[in-house]
Design a protein around this motif. Sequence first.
Motif, PDB file in Angstrom:
ATOM      1  N   ALA A  63      24.965   3.970  16.614  1.00 39.22           N
ATOM      2  CA  ALA A  63      24.219   3.274  17.666  1.00 39.22           C
ATOM      3  C   ALA A  63      23.903   1.843  17.254  1.00 39.22           C
ATOM      4  CB  ALA A  63      22.935   4.039  17.991  1.00 39.22           C
ATOM      5  N   VAL A  64      23.535   1.666  15.988  1.00 39.36           N
ATOM      6  CA  VAL A  64      23.258   0.323  15.477  1.00 39.36           C
ATOM      7  C   VAL A  64      24.523  -0.536  15.549  1.00 39.36           C
ATOM      8  CG1 VAL A  64      22.566  -0.995  13.439  1.00 39.36           C
ATOM      9  CG2 VAL A  64      21.399   1.159  13.989  1.00 39.36           C
ATOM     10  N   ASP A  65      25.665   0.045  15.158  1.00 32.12           N
ATOM     11  CA  ASP A  65      26.931  -0.692  15.198  1.00 32.12           C
ATOM     12  C   ASP A  65      27.300  -1.085  16.637  1.00 32.12           C
ATOM     13  OD1 ASP A  65      27.054  -0.303  12.481  1.00 32.12           O
ATOM     14  OD2 ASP A  65      28.444   1.396  12.606  1.00 32.12           O
ATOM     15  N   VAL A  66      27.073  -0.168  17.574  1.00 34.36           N
ATOM     16  CA  VAL A  66      27.379  -0.463  18.978  1.00 34.36           C
ATOM     17  C   VAL A  66      26.484  -1.584  19.497  1.00 34.36           C
ATOM     18  CG1 VAL A  66      27.263   0.469  21.324  1.00 34.36           C
ATOM     19  CG2 VAL A  66      28.299   1.818  19.497  1.00 34.36           C
ATOM     20  N   ASP A  67      25.207  -1.539  19.140  1.00 32.52           N
ATOM     21  CA  ASP A  67      24.280  -2.593  19.566  1.00 32.52           C
ATOM     22  C   ASP A  67      24.742  -3.954  19.068  1.00 32.52           C
ATOM     23  OD1 ASP A  67      21.407  -3.289  20.599  1.00 32.52           O
ATOM     24  OD2 ASP A  67      21.522  -4.160  18.583  1.00 32.52           O
ATOM     25  N   GLU A  68      25.134  -4.036  17.801  1.00 29.76           N
ATOM     26  CA  GLU A  68      25.607  -5.301  17.245  1.00 29.76           C
ATOM     27  C   GLU A  68      26.893  -5.758  17.933  1.00 29.76           C
ATOM     28  OE1 GLU A  68      26.023  -4.676  13.103  1.00 29.76           O
ATOM     29  OE2 GLU A  68      23.869  -4.615  12.697  1.00 29.76           O
ATOM     30  N   ALA A  69      27.798  -4.801  18.198  1.00 31.80           N
ATOM     31  CA  ALA A  69      29.068  -5.157  18.827  1.00 31.80           C
ATOM     32  C   ALA A  69      28.866  -5.687  20.244  1.00 31.80           C
ATOM     33  CB  ALA A  69      29.995  -3.937  18.844  1.00 31.80           C
ATOM     34  N   LEU A  70      27.974  -5.068  21.013  1.00 31.54           N
ATOM     35  CA  LEU A  70      27.708  -5.542  22.366  1.00 31.54           C
ATOM     36  C   LEU A  70      27.065  -6.930  22.342  1.00 31.54           C
ATOM     37  CD1 LEU A  70      26.371  -2.250  24.006  1.00 31.54           C
ATOM     38  CD2 LEU A  70      28.532  -3.387  24.516  1.00 31.54           C
ATOM     39  N   GLY A  71      26.120  -7.123  21.407  1.00 36.71           N
ATOM     40  CA  GLY A  71      25.501  -8.442  21.294  1.00 36.71           C
ATOM     41  C   GLY A  71      26.498  -9.512  20.929  1.00 36.71           C
ATOM     42  N   SER A  72      27.452  -9.177  20.047  1.00 31.89           N
ATOM     43  CA  SER A  72      28.443 -10.169  19.630  1.00 31.89           C
ATOM     44  C   SER A  72      29.415 -10.527  20.757  1.00 31.89           C
ATOM     45  CB  SER A  72      29.233  -9.642  18.429  1.00 31.89           C
ATOM     46  OG  SER A  72      30.039  -8.531  18.788  1.00 31.89           O
ATOM     47  N   ARG A  73      29.478  -9.672  21.790  1.00 35.71           N
ATOM     48  CA  ARG A  73      30.361  -9.954  22.921  1.00 35.71           C
ATOM     49  C   ARG A  73      29.694 -10.837  23.960  1.00 35.71           C
ATOM     50  NH1 ARG A  73      35.458  -9.684  23.297  1.00 35.71           N
ATOM     51  NH2 ARG A  73      35.373  -8.947  25.459  1.00 35.71           N
ATOM     52  N   GLY A  74      28.462 -11.218  23.729  1.00 36.65           N
ATOM     53  CA  GLY A  74      27.787 -12.134  24.641  1.00 36.65           C
ATOM     54  C   GLY A  74      26.904 -11.469  25.668  1.00 36.65           C
ATOM     55  N   LEU A  75      26.735 -10.140  25.588  1.00 38.49           N
ATOM     56  CA  LEU A  75      25.854  -9.466  26.534  1.00 38.49           C
ATOM     57  C   LEU A  75      24.407  -9.734  26.156  1.00 38.49           C
ATOM     58  CD1 LEU A  75      28.622  -7.832  26.741  1.00 38.49           C
ATOM     59  CD2 LEU A  75      27.212  -5.935  27.541  1.00 38.49           C
ATOM     60  N   LEU A 118      23.481  -2.122  31.656  1.00 37.09           N
ATOM     61  CA  LEU A 118      24.349  -1.231  30.900  1.00 37.09           C
ATOM     62  C   LEU A 118      23.496  -0.478  29.881  1.00 37.09           C
ATOM     63  CD1 LEU A 118      27.142  -0.175  29.934  1.00 37.09           C
ATOM     64  CD2 LEU A 118      27.229  -2.174  28.416  1.00 37.09           C
ATOM     65  N   PHE A 119      23.502   0.850  29.973  1.00 36.74           N
ATOM     66  CA  PHE A 119      22.791   1.679  29.012  1.00 36.74           C
ATOM     67  C   PHE A 119      23.811   2.476  28.207  1.00 36.74           C
ATOM     68  CE2 PHE A 119      19.789   1.175  32.555  1.00 36.74           C
ATOM     69  CZ  PHE A 119      18.691   0.664  31.867  1.00 36.74           C
ATOM     70  N   VAL A 120      23.660   2.460  26.889  1.00 38.35           N
ATOM     71  CA  VAL A 120      24.523   3.240  26.009  1.00 38.35           C
ATOM     72  C   VAL A 120      23.668   4.281  25.305  1.00 38.35           C
ATOM     73  CG1 VAL A 120      26.116   3.207  24.065  1.00 38.35           C
ATOM     74  CG2 VAL A 120      26.068   1.278  25.678  1.00 38.35           C
ATOM     75  N   LEU A 121      23.971   5.553  25.533  1.00 38.18           N
ATOM     76  CA  LEU A 121      23.281   6.658  24.882  1.00 38.18           C
ATOM     77  C   LEU A 121      24.297   7.356  23.991  1.00 38.18           C
ATOM     78  CD1 LEU A 121      21.551   6.044  27.448  1.00 38.18           C
ATOM     79  CD2 LEU A 121      20.921   8.471  27.448  1.00 38.18           C
ATOM     80  N   THR A 122      24.078   7.312  22.678  1.00 37.82           N
ATOM     81  CA  THR A 122      25.094   7.862  21.781  1.00 37.82           C
ATOM     82  C   THR A 122      24.481   8.554  20.582  1.00 37.82           C
ATOM     83  OG1 THR A 122      27.080   7.366  20.478  1.00 37.82           O
ATOM     84  CG2 THR A 122      25.350   5.686  20.518  1.00 37.82           C
ATOM     85  N   SER A 123      25.132   9.636  20.175  1.00 36.77           N
ATOM     86  CA  SER A 123      24.799  10.298  18.923  1.00 36.77           C
ATOM     87  C   SER A 123      25.684   9.731  17.823  1.00 36.77           C
ATOM     88  CB  SER A 123      25.014  11.810  19.056  1.00 36.77           C
ATOM     89  OG  SER A 123      26.376  12.081  19.341  1.00 36.77           O
ATOM     90  N   THR A 124      25.441  10.168  16.605  1.00 34.51           N
ATOM     91  CA  THR A 124      26.265   9.772  15.461  1.00 34.51           C
ATOM     92  C   THR A 124      26.923  11.011  14.898  1.00 34.51           C
ATOM     93  OG1 THR A 124      24.846   7.902  14.916  1.00 34.51           O
ATOM     94  CG2 THR A 124      26.247   8.748  13.156  1.00 34.51           C
ATOM     95  N   TYR A 125      28.191  10.897  14.542  1.00 34.26           N
ATOM     96  CA  TYR A 125      28.908  12.051  14.003  1.00 34.26           C
ATOM     97  C   TYR A 125      29.216  11.833  12.526  1.00 34.26           C
ATOM     98  CZ  TYR A 125      32.084  15.954  13.567  1.00 34.26           C
ATOM     99  OH  TYR A 125      32.668  17.125  13.179  1.00 34.26           O
ATOM    100  N   GLY A 126      28.910  12.858  11.717  1.00 27.73           N
ATOM    101  CA  GLY A 126      29.194  12.755  10.287  1.00 27.73           C
ATOM    102  C   GLY A 126      28.347  11.678   9.638  1.00 27.73           C
ATOM    103  N   ASP A 127      28.932  10.936   8.718  1.00 30.31           N
ATOM    104  CA  ASP A 127      28.214   9.917   7.961  1.00 30.31           C
ATOM    105  C   ASP A 127      28.226   8.595   8.726  1.00 30.31           C
ATOM    106  OD1 ASP A 127      26.833   8.654   5.952  1.00 30.31           O
ATOM    107  OD2 ASP A 127      28.621   8.259   4.745  1.00 30.31           O
ATOM    108  N   LEU A 132      25.128  -9.533  32.192  1.00 28.06           N
ATOM    109  CA  LEU A 132      24.981  -8.089  32.035  1.00 28.06           C
ATOM    110  C   LEU A 132      24.012  -7.800  30.896  1.00 28.06           C
ATOM    111  CD1 LEU A 132      25.892  -5.248  32.894  1.00 28.06           C
ATOM    112  CD2 LEU A 132      27.809  -5.456  31.297  1.00 28.06           C
ATOM    113  N   ARG A 133      22.921  -7.128  31.206  1.00 26.62           N
ATOM    114  CA  ARG A 133      21.921  -6.773  30.197  1.00 26.62           C
ATOM    115  C   ARG A 133      22.159  -5.343  29.721  1.00 26.62           C
ATOM    116  NH1 ARG A 133      16.107  -7.857  32.529  1.00 26.62           N
ATOM    117  NH2 ARG A 133      16.982  -6.732  34.338  1.00 26.62           N
ATOM    118  N   PHE A 134      21.906  -5.102  28.441  1.00 27.39           N
ATOM    119  CA  PHE A 134      22.209  -3.781  27.891  1.00 27.39           C
ATOM    120  C   PHE A 134      21.081  -3.289  26.992  1.00 27.39           C
ATOM    121  CE2 PHE A 134      23.419  -6.438  24.354  1.00 27.39           C
ATOM    122  CZ  PHE A 134      23.176  -5.656  23.222  1.00 27.39           C
ATOM    123  N   ALA A 135      21.051  -1.978  26.814  1.00 24.34           N
ATOM    124  CA  ALA A 135      20.138  -1.326  25.875  1.00 24.34           C
ATOM    125  C   ALA A 135      20.853  -0.135  25.273  1.00 24.34           C
ATOM    126  CB  ALA A 135      18.860  -0.877  26.576  1.00 24.34           C
TER     127      ALA A 135
END
Length: 740
Positions: free
Chosen positions: A433-445, A382-391, A414-417
Amino acid sequence: MWRKLHSIPGLFAALFLIVLAITGAILSISPALERSGAIVPVAGEVSVAHLAERVVEQYPGTQQIERSPSGAVIVYYSRDGQAGADLVNPLTGKAIGPYQPSSFFRWVKDLHRAFLQDDGGRLMAGAMALLMVLMCVSGTFMLSRRVGGWRFLIKPLKGAGDHRIHSELARFAVIGLLLSAMTGTYMSAVRFGVLPEASGGEPSFPEEVSGGVPAPIGSLAALKNTDLNNLRELVLPYPDDLQDFFSLSTRQGSGFIDQSTGEYLKYQATPTNSQIVDWIVRLHTGEGLWWLGLILGAAALTVPVLSITGARIWWLRRRASRKTLDNADEANADTVILVGTENNTTWGFARDLHEKLAEAGRHVLSTDMNQLAEEYPRAELLFVLTSTYGDGGAPASANTFMERLRRFRNTSGLRFAVLGFGDRQFPRFCQFAVDVDEALGSRGLERLEKVTTINRQSTDQFGKWGDRITGLTGLSLALTHNPTPTRRFDLELVDRADFGLEIQAPTSILRFRPADRKSGFRGLFGKGNARLPDFEAGDLVGVFPPGDDTHRYYSLASSSDDGLLEICVRKQAGGLCSGFLHNLNPGDRIQGFIQHNPDFRPAPGSRPIILIGAGAGIGPLAGFIRKNDSRHPMYLYWGGRNPQSDFLYKPELGRYLEDQRLTRLNTAFSRTQEKAYVQDKISEDAMDVRKLIEMGAQILVCGGRDMALGVKEVINEILTPMDIDVDKLKREGRYLEDVY
């Protein structure tokens, strides 16, 4: 799903919908025009008997009197064997002028109802109305998801360009378009027998009449008891036929009246279903509701713009993502790419990754982060490519991802980056992106590698990330995507004001105009006469110093309708771009581009605005005050070094105080005997600031990061008795920062 339900019908039906919308907008004017020329007595002033008596005096050959939904009274008569029709004054019965329905409006109505065809055209118009219902519903759901929930639909929208225009117009027009579409669909369904017609609205003909001598029409009781404003139609009996009778139709019912006794021979009240149908027709046409017709017409006029911007959004998304048939389905994909983007630029990188993975033999599914499925049964990567909007927030295509992630099931194996895109000039660089990384890790990926961030869409950094993924997975990924260069325009310096030279902190207010193409420089967009692009105070201009392809952002202190692009720049020690700007002389030129920043802008409405800044951060704040033409309450707290050397915008702020665009000004100077900072002034006014916040005030902070942290601490102290904090205000859109 909602996007497909919205975009596919829109693309298929765009031309037909534009025709229906434009013709509907034209027809919406007709009820208002009729109303403007109609004489409408107040309720109870004129009875049908009074009107008929006056009309018959003027028109002895009267056959029928009709009152249109707009209030116009029309008499149909025969004179010397010739039929005629006149508009009449209901108070006197005298002619206003001949009645002749507009041939133009009749033609437009035929085009609107049936595209100038017969039943086939009517069927097509009904189908288009049904598609519009579907698009309104799906568009509303999409807009709700974009803004983060139904409760945020009425709040200011983020974004720029086609997305912003499309969303703002849709939000304005959706109720009117939905009303027109639903009523039009119903009327078409009734015509073609899909739904039953209303029935039972007319009584049967009377079996007997008195046959007596006709009484004067003004004395007939049934007509005297009927108010003119309820009249639809009155048909007079045939002359000298004692067995004939009056036929009266009103909003409440229909009946036949004896011409001798003046009493009803038969009467039938309008059934509820007929009243409902009548209201549906009125809601669709605006007849009898001229003001509603104009509202619906205004809503209809948005359809051409919505069609164009919607088609552009679809095309840009399709071109950016290039979703082709090699996109695997959810059940068979072994590799998933999720994309978070505001303006589709991230899709270019995702496309490159998708193609290289497919070349390596993977079954790849690429989709928006908001389209995260509950599971991907065969997915390994699983690859997540994301920009950040606003603050540090989520972009439009990822603003519901965190909620969907809570329902995500297949986490085992399932491995992710996560790959984040942003600009290091902003304090919360790639925070989403940092928040998404933490959220995916907390889900056990299982984390393939720690979150990686890319500054300013760097092709080199993207390629190096691909090399690392190659080493971790064994898949050959030579990533080379190079985003389309930002479109630049030329600016010529026309004026500058310099401050802070005496205290070795040079700061300049620089004003530019679009460069004149005749001088040999490239005009804006490379053709035509040079002009400024659209921007608002608080947006950003990216400036390219000579010999450097890396831009620097500066907050704008002006709007494009000011005719100038204005920035406030402090010269940084060793700063390449700030040094370049400070060395400019009037007539010198620069290249730049606009980066819209809708997350830093005063909210519309009359609630107070508290502006807080220091140094060059006053630039956009001064621009906000300049645009405060409505004189809403605005309070400015600003900090500088010395009032004699670097009191930026001093003359302008004085004028703004005089004309009440600025309500109050509080300044703090750090290199004076007082030695105060802007947060000190805010603390001194704690009670007043708290009252303003209780009134719903919005706070905007612009300037250096240290200043912003100090201001946040003070505001939190002020908010303590209110049991809220700055973070809560941020979530409500009442605390905005532009910090560098």
